[in-house]
Design an enzyme around this catalytic site. Structure first.
Site, mmCIF file in Angstrom:
data_model
loop_
_atom_site.group_PDB
_atom_site.id
_atom_site.type_symbol
_atom_site.label_atom_id
_atom_site.label_comp_id
_atom_site.label_asym_id
_atom_site.label_seq_id
_atom_site.Cartn_x
_atom_site.Cartn_y
_atom_site.Cartn_z
ATOM 1 N N ASP A 154 0.874 -1.189 0.198
ATOM 2 C CA ASP A 154 -0.093 0.006 0.048
ATOM 3 C C ASP A 154 0.856 1.395 0.004
ATOM 4 O O ASP A 154 2.156 1.126 0.083
ATOM 5 C CB ASP A 154 -0.908 -0.020 1.359
ATOM 6 C CG ASP A 154 -2.172 0.685 1.024
ATOM 7 O OD1 ASP A 154 -2.418 1.399 -0.045
ATOM 8 O OD2 ASP A 154 -3.357 0.427 1.802
ATOM 9 N N ASP A 209 -10.404 3.588 -3.364
ATOM 10 C CA ASP A 209 -10.993 2.275 -2.824
ATOM 11 C C ASP A 209 -12.550 2.140 -3.303
ATOM 12 O O ASP A 209 -13.423 3.085 -3.207
ATOM 13 C CB ASP A 209 -11.073 2.410 -1.108
ATOM 14 C CG ASP A 209 -9.628 2.019 -0.765
ATOM 15 O OD1 ASP A 209 -8.645 2.086 -1.380
ATOM 16 O OD2 ASP A 209 -9.587 1.738 0.665
HETATM 17 C C1 GAL Z 1 -6.060 1.178 1.382
HETATM 18 C C2 GAL Z 1 -6.221 0.243 0.465
HETATM 19 C C3 GAL Z 1 -7.417 -0.956 0.793
HETATM 20 C C4 GAL Z 1 -6.983 -1.530 2.299
HETATM 21 C C5 GAL Z 1 -6.776 -0.464 3.169
HETATM 22 C C6 GAL Z 1 -6.153 -1.072 4.439
HETATM 23 O O1 GAL Z 1 -5.237 2.125 1.126
HETATM 24 O O2 GAL Z 1 -6.572 1.089 -0.918
HETATM 25 O O3 GAL Z 1 -7.606 -1.773 -0.285
HETATM 26 O O4 GAL Z 1 -5.675 -2.088 1.935
HETATM 27 O O5 GAL Z 1 -5.621 0.553 2.887
HETATM 28 O O6 GAL Z 1 -5.921 0.029 5.346
#
Ligand code: GAL
Length: 394
Positions: A154, A209
């Site tokens: 991430d 997301d």
């Molecule tokens: C976001 C990501 C999500 C999930 C989340 C967890 O940045 O896009 O899919 O992994 O973090 O905190």
């Protein structure tokens, strides 16, 4: 003398380095010839992850027929990690994962499945757990020792970092960690990873997301299904075997969209050659959800060996036609009704690269029905927020 010594040295060096580099690269390159399929904890469970959840999900993956349909990876997203020890080793939450990650990976492997974890290129993950910045090689070696097969990486808390550099760093660490690990880049499309990520990772997120809704959007960047679909329109040239655009994980079965909307969601992900990472509770699925997630003919569109991402070929505002070229000169087509009233939608053979007078076999992939050999066009009445998905074989 001098010259032949030189030539020998060059040959020796070439022999020593080229095959090794090549062997290492080719195994990494071959890890995702078709889009990865699996399950990820985030969309349904967020931080509520534990070894019980992962074990029971692995059991359910087999018992529900998901494994048989092609789902393979079980990935724990954010929140499995709590700290680093004095040597800098990453420490899994001992309350939620009392048996440790190696035992959990062994369990997942014993089911004939593969095991994945999540980390972050910055100082901390999005949920403020330790990130991998400065620990890339240590973490990669640890994952390999645990038996990790897939890493989602991430992009939170990365102020001042260059995305390409950070992902290349972890990609190198994974390649030399001693175990094949699929590398899933999650920087939300911000730096247009489709331009630099092929060869660095096997898949890269293209948007913020996904949310379990048709067209909502969140102030922090989360977005509903049709916004994500719209953002994929121009990305088809960048996908291919080993390197995929990732429009985010599936929301099918999470409860806030209708069956038709989930069918549209799954149809699009397959037409887009997207990774199919289920994001629902596999242990409690309705028959309707299971039927969507395990439709083998739709999955075959996603997994087609040609590896081409589909694209929009006609736009009538509320109605659209999308097409994905398949091996054997076949095409998958989605007739998409994004509007609020049922509408007839037509695909013309010339819109999908066939001669207008050609005859082709048409099959409805959700009805599981052959519709006969048709000439020049196909029309269907499509319900609002729904699709008709067909396979056309000239
Ligand atoms: C976001 C990501 C999500 C999930 C989340 C967890 O940045 O896009 O899919 O992994 O973090 O905190």
């Amino acid at each position: 003398m001098q010259k032949s010594y030189c030539i020998c040295l060059v040959i020796l060096l070439t022999a020593a380095f080229i095959p090794a580099a090549h062997a290492e690269d080719s195994s990494f390159e071959n890890l995702a010839k078709t889009p990865p399929m699996g399950w990820n904890s985030w969309n349904k469970f967020a931080c509520n992850v534990s070894e019980d959840l992962i074990r029971s999900t692995a059991d359910a993956m087999v018992a529900t027929g998901m494994k048989e349909a092609g789902y393979e990876y079980i990935v724990i997203d954010d929140c499995w990690q709590v700290s680093r020890d004095e040597q800098g080793n990453i420490v899994p939450d001992p309350k939620r994962f009392p048996s440790g990650m190696k035992a959990l990976a062994d369990y997942v492997h014993s089911k004939g499945l593969k095991f994945g974890l999540y980390s972050d290129a910055g100082t901390a993950t999005c949920q403020k757990r330790p990130g991998s910045k400065g620990f890339e090689e240590k973490d990669a070696r640890q994952y390999a020792a645990w038996g990790v097969d897939y890493l989602k990486y991430d992009w939170c808390n990365t102020e001042g970092q260059d995305a390409r550099e950070a992902y290349v760093k972890m990609s190198r660490a994974l390649r030399t960690a001693g175990r094949p690990i699929v590398f899933s880049i999650c920087e939300w499309g911000t730096s247009q990873p489709w331009l630099w990520a092929p060869g660095v990772g096997h898949l890269w997120r293209t948007t913020g997301d996904i949310q379990d809704c048709w067209d909502c959007s969140q102030p922090w960047g989360g977005m509903g299904l049709i916004h994500i679909i719209d953002l994929q329109t121009d990305l088809h040239p960048y996908a291919g075997p080993g390197h995929w655009n990732d429009p985010d994980m599936l929301e099918v079965g999470n409860g806030k969209m209708t069956a038709a909307e989930y069918r549209a969601h799954f149809s699009f992900w397959s037409l887009l050659a997207a990774p199919l990472m289920a994001g629902n509770d596999l242990r409690n699925m309705t028959q309707e959800t299971k039927d969507i997630l395990t439709n083998k003919e739709v999955i075959a569109v996603d997994q087609d060996p040609l590896g081409m991402q589909g694209r929009k070929v006609a736009d009538g505002g509320a109605t659209e036609v999308w097409m994905k070229p398949l091996s054997g000169a076949a095409r998958a087509v989605i007739l998409f009704n994004r509007g609020n009233v049922a509408s007839p939608i037509t695909v013309l053979w010339e819109q999908i690269g066939l001669a207008p007078g050609a005859e082709a076999q048409v099959r409805d992939l959700w009805a599981g029905k052959d519709l006969g050999r048709l000439k020049g066009r196909f029309t269907a009445k499509v319900a609002p927020h729904d699709v008709v998905m067909i396979r056309i074989q000239p």
